[in-house]
Design a protein around this motif. Structure first.
Motif, PDB file in Angstrom:
ATOM      1  N   GLY A 103       1.140  -0.966  -0.025  1.00  0.00           N
ATOM      2  CA  GLY A 103       0.058  -0.184  -0.217  1.00  0.00           C
ATOM      3  C   GLY A 103       0.760   1.080  -0.502  1.00  0.00           C
ATOM      4  O   GLY A 103       1.851   1.268   0.249  1.00  0.00           O
ATOM      5  N   ALA A 104       0.006   2.398  -0.456  1.00  0.00           N
ATOM      6  CA  ALA A 104       1.187   3.271  -0.897  1.00  0.00           C
ATOM      7  C   ALA A 104       1.133   4.080   1.307  1.00  0.00           C
ATOM      8  O   ALA A 104       0.306   3.694   1.608  1.00  0.00           O
ATOM      9  CB  ALA A 104       0.087   4.718  -0.964  1.00  0.00           C
ATOM     10  N   GLY A 105       2.594   4.365   1.236  1.00  0.00           N
ATOM     11  CA  GLY A 105       3.108   4.709   2.341  1.00  0.00           C
ATOM     12  C   GLY A 105       3.993   3.484   3.310  1.00  0.00           C
ATOM     13  O   GLY A 105       4.400   4.513   4.020  1.00  0.00           O
ATOM     14  N   LEU A 274       0.132   9.854  -2.354  1.00  0.00           N
ATOM     15  CA  LEU A 274       1.336   9.741  -1.673  1.00  0.00           C
ATOM     16  C   LEU A 274       2.004   9.389  -2.920  1.00  0.00           C
ATOM     17  O   LEU A 274       1.809   8.170  -3.759  1.00  0.00           O
ATOM     18  CB  LEU A 274       1.642   8.753  -0.782  1.00  0.00           C
ATOM     19  CG  LEU A 274       0.742   9.550   0.751  1.00  0.00           C
ATOM     20  CD1 LEU A 274       0.905   7.502   1.332  1.00  0.00           C
ATOM     21  CD2 LEU A 274       1.436   9.817   0.900  1.00  0.00           C
ATOM     22  N   PRO A 275       3.322   8.947  -3.268  1.00  0.00           N
ATOM     23  CA  PRO A 275       4.138   8.735  -4.398  1.00  0.00           C
ATOM     24  C   PRO A 275       4.546   7.466  -3.800  1.00  0.00           C
ATOM     25  O   PRO A 275       3.971   6.552  -3.380  1.00  0.00           O
ATOM     26  CB  PRO A 275       5.786   9.411  -3.574  1.00  0.00           C
ATOM     27  CG  PRO A 275       5.644  10.681  -3.177  1.00  0.00           C
ATOM     28  CD  PRO A 275       4.243  10.036  -2.792  1.00  0.00           C
ATOM     29  N   LYS A 303       1.815  14.681  -2.939  1.00  0.00           N
ATOM     30  CA  LYS A 303       1.530  14.358  -4.381  1.00  0.00           C
ATOM     31  C   LYS A 303       0.320  14.451  -5.297  1.00  0.00           C
ATOM     32  O   LYS A 303      -0.312  14.242  -4.587  1.00  0.00           O
ATOM     33  CB  LYS A 303       2.568  13.108  -4.985  1.00  0.00           C
ATOM     34  CG  LYS A 303       2.457  12.623  -6.380  1.00  0.00           C
ATOM     35  CD  LYS A 303       2.131  11.476  -6.792  1.00  0.00           C
ATOM     36  CE  LYS A 303       2.254  10.972  -7.738  1.00  0.00           C
ATOM     37  NZ  LYS A 303       2.034   9.693  -8.668  1.00  0.00           N
ATOM     38  N   PRO A 304       0.332  15.768  -5.374  1.00  0.00           N
ATOM     39  CA  PRO A 304      -1.170  15.728  -6.301  1.00  0.00           C
ATOM     40  C   PRO A 304      -0.904  14.359  -7.743  1.00  0.00           C
ATOM     41  O   PRO A 304       0.065  14.243  -8.023  1.00  0.00           O
ATOM     42  CB  PRO A 304      -0.044  17.188  -7.480  1.00  0.00           C
ATOM     43  CG  PRO A 304       0.889  17.889  -6.582  1.00  0.00           C
ATOM     44  CD  PRO A 304       1.201  16.703  -6.398  1.00  0.00           C
ATOM     45  N   LEU A 305      -2.066  14.704  -8.240  1.00  0.00           N
ATOM     46  CA  LEU A 305      -3.070  13.414  -8.078  1.00  0.00           C
ATOM     47  C   LEU A 305      -3.102  14.036  -9.728  1.00  0.00           C
ATOM     48  O   LEU A 305      -4.172  14.780  -9.748  1.00  0.00           O
ATOM     49  CB  LEU A 305      -4.199  12.871  -7.473  1.00  0.00           C
ATOM     50  CG  LEU A 305      -2.994  11.779  -6.025  1.00  0.00           C
ATOM     51  CD1 LEU A 305      -4.487  10.825  -5.412  1.00  0.00           C
ATOM     52  CD2 LEU A 305      -2.393  10.548  -6.120  1.00  0.00           C
TER      53      LEU A 305
END
Length: 305
Positions: A103-105, A274-275, A303-305
């Motif tokens: 998962g992101a993070g 998040l990246p 992070k802008p999506l």
């Protein structure tokens, strides 16, 4: 007794010779290429459940796709489900899988990825849920309970959604508190939508568009050239099968798999995330900014999506 012993020994030798012949037949049954081309490639895959899914098991889903993939490829993929902490401990001890789904993070992969950029193979989404009102403008920190999730940054979603300071509870407990009428609203995810659908409740949903870190990525960590190539082929296969994600209650980028509340959630577009690869230090900075309720700093770290 000596005759019996000699007889048993002879039988064992025959069995060993027969086994070798069968193994040779399996390796060379195509009649071409020899043992080297027909050898089985064994890959290890870790599934890290950093956040709640939708329904069922993401590990089982990947395992099923691995079985399908293996039908046309000389490969066996062993899928293991691990917590974030257990995975990081294994990596620190020198045990690294060929493929990782996380998962992101999830941090600790900064220098380990050997293949192409991580792929987002499924995702979820944050939302507000209510059993009594479709007017979500009335949601406040006082009448809302937050599903605290697992390793996902739920409090960042609350802060950017204007609900900082609301009570938090473990996933099932938060859902029960909504059902029991202790709170009018629940800040939850696709998992809570599935819980309400399974229960047969009438409910209202509002997707939260400010932040989403509920992305499941997959990447190659193997340093072996043959394994790396096969692992990337498997990842491509996983992504190509995204229309099957409804079986586990998850969303695919750009896909429309549902109707009703799940469709509302899968259609939401979010501002920040998040990246795909993030360091532990970066995660801690975000958490500190959220704790300080510094919205501008939080946005600058995302992070802008």
């Amino acid at each position: 007794m000596r005759k019996i012993a000699r007889f048993i020994c002879a039988c064992l030798c025959l069995c060993a010779l027969a086994g070798g012949a069968v193994a040779a037949f399996i390796i060379n049954e195509s009649g071409e290429g020899g043992a080297e081309e027909q050898s089985l490639t064994v890959l290890t895959l870790w599934q890290i459940d950093s956040f709640e899914g939708g329904k069922g098991s993401r590990a089982d889903y990947l395992r099923g796709l691995a079985e399908e993939f293996s039908k046309n490829n000389s490969v066996y993929i062993e899928v293991t489900s691990l917590s974030s902490d257990a995975a990081r401990q294994n990596i620190e001890n020198g045990t690294v899988p060929d493929i990782i789904s996380y998962g992101a993070g999830f941090y600790g992969l900064e220098r380990l990825i050997t293949g192409g950029p991580p792929e987002a193979w499924c995702r979820g989404g944050y939302c507000l849920l209510s059993l009594t009102s479709s007017d979500f403008s009335g949601a406040t920190a006082q009448n809302t309970v937050i599903n605290e999730g697992r390793d996902n940054l739920t409090e960042a979603a609350a802060l950017l959604g204007g609900l900082e300071g609301a009570d938090t509870a473990a996933p099932t407990s938060a859902y029960v508190r909504l059902i029991n009428g202790e709170y009018q609203f629940l800040l939850g995810t696709q998992r809570d939508v599935q819980r309400l659908i399974t229960r047969g409740e009438n409910f209202f949903v509002k997707p939260l568009n400010e932040f989403n870190d509920l992305y499941q990525y997959i990447a190659v960590l193997s340093k072996d050239a043959k394994k790396l190539a096969t692992a990337e082929e498997y990842i491509s296969y996983v992504v190509s099968q995204s229309e099957k994600l409804s079986s586990i209650g998850m969303f695919g980028e750009g896909l429309s798999l549902y109707d009703g509340a799940m469709h509302e959630l899968e259609s939401a577009e979010c501002e920040y995330g998040l990246p795909a690869v993030v360091s532990g230090g970066a995660v801690e900075k975000i958490k500190a900014a959220v704790q300080a309720q510094d919205i501008n700093l939080v946005k600058s770290l995302l992070k802008p999506l």
